[in-house]
Design an enzyme around this catalytic site. Structure first.
Site, PDB file in Angstrom:
ATOM      1  N   ASN A 165       0.743  11.694   6.183  1.00  0.00           N
ATOM      2  CA  ASN A 165       0.071  10.706   6.690  1.00  0.00           C
ATOM      3  C   ASN A 165       0.485  10.706   8.088  1.00  0.00           C
ATOM      4  O   ASN A 165       0.963   9.927   8.862  1.00  0.00           O
ATOM      5  CB  ASN A 165       0.475   9.355   6.135  1.00  0.00           C
ATOM      6  N   PHE A 185      -2.385   6.616  12.380  1.00  0.00           N
ATOM      7  CA  PHE A 185      -2.699   8.082  11.943  1.00  0.00           C
ATOM      8  C   PHE A 185      -4.028   8.543  12.561  1.00  0.00           C
ATOM      9  O   PHE A 185      -4.349   9.863  12.410  1.00  0.00           O
ATOM     10  CB  PHE A 185      -2.721   8.088  10.420  1.00  0.00           C
ATOM     11  N   TYR A 212     -20.198  30.637  45.507  1.00  0.00           N
ATOM     12  CA  TYR A 212     -19.370  29.307  45.170  1.00  0.00           C
ATOM     13  C   TYR A 212     -18.592  29.997  44.181  1.00  0.00           C
ATOM     14  O   TYR A 212     -17.300  29.247  44.024  1.00  0.00           O
ATOM     15  CB  TYR A 212     -20.456  28.594  43.963  1.00  0.00           C
ATOM     16  N   GLU A 234     -12.610   4.863   4.623  1.00  0.00           N
ATOM     17  CA  GLU A 234     -12.084   5.816   5.889  1.00  0.00           C
ATOM     18  C   GLU A 234     -13.223   6.257   6.260  1.00  0.00           C
ATOM     19  O   GLU A 234     -13.945   7.220   6.247  1.00  0.00           O
ATOM     20  CB  GLU A 234     -11.272   7.057   5.449  1.00  0.00           C
ATOM     21  N   TYR A 242       0.943  -0.912   0.022  1.00  0.00           N
ATOM     22  CA  TYR A 242      -0.042   0.185   0.130  1.00  0.00           C
ATOM     23  C   TYR A 242       0.728   1.265   0.102  1.00  0.00           C
ATOM     24  O   TYR A 242       1.793   1.369   0.751  1.00  0.00           O
ATOM     25  CB  TYR A 242      -0.931   0.116   1.379  1.00  0.00           C
ATOM     26  N   ARG A 272     -15.720  31.006  46.468  1.00  0.00           N
ATOM     27  CA  ARG A 272     -15.163  29.617  47.713  1.00  0.00           C
ATOM     28  C   ARG A 272     -14.780  28.513  46.627  1.00  0.00           C
ATOM     29  O   ARG A 272     -13.893  27.669  47.228  1.00  0.00           O
ATOM     30  CB  ARG A 272     -16.568  29.291  48.315  1.00  0.00           C
ATOM     31  N   HIS A 274      -4.244  16.321  -2.858  1.00  0.00           N
ATOM     32  CA  HIS A 274      -4.644  16.043  -1.116  1.00  0.00           C
ATOM     33  C   HIS A 274      -4.507  17.543  -0.781  1.00  0.00           C
ATOM     34  O   HIS A 274      -5.343  17.838   0.464  1.00  0.00           O
ATOM     35  CB  HIS A 274      -3.843  15.266  -0.595  1.00  0.00           C
TER      36      HIS A 274
END
Length: 512
Positions: A197, A331, A283, A417, A54, A286, A84
């Site tokens: 990646n 990844f 609150y 994916e 791959y 405190r 990309h």
């Protein structure tokens, strides 16, 4: 200028800050070069043997089963980067891009990505020449890493794409490389994939956020103490024995800070034995260490996660020393996405409780004899009324931003994916939450300083005196209304910078 040397064992968070914000130089250790040479020889062997692997001899994502002929594998890597680099939106800040480039160098230098040393060196050269790629804010889903942002960085190595100009403008990458004396790189098999990646964008943002949050959470103790002092609150809820019986470390540290900040104050002395005061403070006063302390503990967890990622091999596939090349899911950004969401929740609440103290300081029915809205002439003048409006609006925004990004997975790449982390989005909005927290604490600082000024002639604590001195030039003395935005900007600069904390610690010792 200092130099960060990238070793095959990785780098430290301080190294990332030095390069991202301090413009430190970067160098590759000889051992890192040797590690990359060894892993590259394994990839070259796969190429020679013609085995299907791959990203080396196949396509990507849903195209993982598509064989690519040897003569087209360099073309494959270049096409990957171009396709990309598909982000849109305004560019990411320079410090984020520098952090992510350094972190990608770190990952390659671990010797598990199968790239030639010259690829890592080309990234180092970008950092040292101050060439910062133009990385759009939208594009990463935080699985398969920060693909689009890293592709925009890698595209510059090819002499394509854009870089940030001196004034933040967009400059052609080829021109920028030429001006810097740098030569575009021609990628070989596996190298394009190895450049993109990784979780480097979200990790870089998370490391920067951890550093910012550390400062802000300490300053939250400071502004809380100043507000409590101005409101004639009690120091007793911060006694150490009360926090030893609930042993959360962050809570104990915040309580110790606040208790110490309130010492040696004539303002506090003036009412310590006054039975007319409330038996218990609200609150927001405190419980300040319970909230800020829980945020500190959250921060420690997040820092641990980021530290683990900083020594991780984040790539796919990875080249193992025994010659195997294996696909992984390392990844996937879930660890970082969850951590970013968790810290955003904590930081939002630190800001929310600060705003409640601001509101109390301004309310004549609750601020223990201070004038309405901290104006000596309320009615004609509005004092800090609208500063609290601004704080309330920021609190509301932080609550929206605290909604977790990591539950918003959307499937991509033809269902290959099919679960993504949204870690980039989580880290990006975390930075916005922290920026907003800076503004919220600045409003509290301003209100507390004004309250302490109005307690004159009683002398405040050393911390109070330091705060009045730091902000007095911009805030002036209590009086008629002034143009408030510049005063709030000055308060923000004081809060964000180191000088006020340094001045306080000079008087009372280091804060936790």
């Amino acid at each position: 200028m200092s130099t960060v040397t990238v070793q095959p064992t990785g780098i430290t968070p301080a190294d990332v800050l030095a390069v991202a914000r301090g413009d430190a130089g970067v160098a590759l250790a000889p051992a890192a070069v040797d590690a990359m040479v060894a892993s590259r020889s394994i990839v070259d062997g796969i190429e020679a043997a013609g085995r299907p692997v791959y990203g080396v001899s196949t396509g990507f994502g849903a195209l993982a089963n598509t064989f690519v002929a040897p003569q087209r594998r360099a073309e494959l890597q270049h096409a990957l980067i171009r396709s990309h680099a598909a982000g849109v939106g305004t560019p990411m800040p320079r410090e984020v891009v520098r952090a992510m480039i350094l972190l990608r160098v770190r990952s390659l230098a671990l010797g598990r990505s199968g790239v030639r040393p010259l690829v890592a060196q080309a990234l180092v050269d970008l950092l040292n020449a101050d060439v910062t790629p133009w990385v759009p804010e939208h594009g990463s889903l935080g699985a398969s890493g920060d693909l689009a942002p890293l592709a925009h960085c890698a595209l510059v190595l090819l002499g394509e794409g854009w870089v940030l100009g001196p004034a933040g403008e967009r400059v052609d990458a080829a021109d920028a490389l030429r001006a810097a004396g740098l030569t575009p790189v021609t990628l070989a098999a596996k190298e394009g994939l190895a450049l993109i990646n990784g979780t480097d964008g979200m990790l870089g943002m998370l490391l920067l956020a951890v550093a910012d949050a550390r400062h802000l959470f300490t300053m939250a103790d400071v502004t809380a103490a100043l507000a409590i002092e101005a409101m004639l609150g009690s120091e007793r809820p911060f006694l150490p024995e009360l926090h030893a019986i609930r042993p959360h470390p962050g809570q104990a540290m915040s309580a110790a800070n606040i208790h110490r900040l309130l010492q040696n104050s004539r303002v506090m002395d003036s009412h310590r034995d006054d039975l007319a005061h409330a038996v218990q403070d609200a609150y927001s006063m405190r419980c300040a260490p319970q909230v800020a302390g829980a945020a500190r503990d959250t921060l420690d967890f997040v820092a641990t996660v980021a530290g683990r990622e900083l020594v991780s091999v984040v790539d796919n596939p990875v080249v193992l020393p025994d010659g195997r090349v294996e696909s992984t899911g390392n990844f996937h950004g879930a660890p970082l996405g969850f951590a970013a969401d968790y810290l955003a929740i904590a930081a939002a609440e630190v800001g929310a409780i600060a705003e409640r103290r601001v509101d109390r300081l301004l309310d004549v029915t609750r601020n223990r004899e201070l004038p309405a809205f901290l104006s000596p002439d309320a009615g004609v003048n509005s004092g800090l009324m609208i500063a609290q409006y601004t704080a309330a609006g920021i609190v509301a925004e932080n609550r929206r931003l605290a909604a977790p990004a990591s539950v918003d997975s959307l499937p991509t790449s033809g269902m290959q994916e099919d679960h993504v982390s949204m870690g980039w989005a989580g880290a990006k909005k975390l930075r916005t939450v922290l920026d907003n927290l800076t503004s919220l604490l600045a409003v509290e600082l301003l209100a507390a300083v004004r309250g302490l000024q109005l307690r004159a002639p009683l002398e405040p604590s050393p911390a109070g005196r330091a705060a009045v001195a730091a902000l007095g030039g911009a805030a002036g003395e209590p009086g008629p209304d002034v143009f408030l935005a510049p005063v709030m900007e000055a308060a923000r600069a004081v809060l964000a910078g180191p000088d006020l904390r340094t001045a306080i610690e000079r008087e009372i010792g280091p804060l936790g």
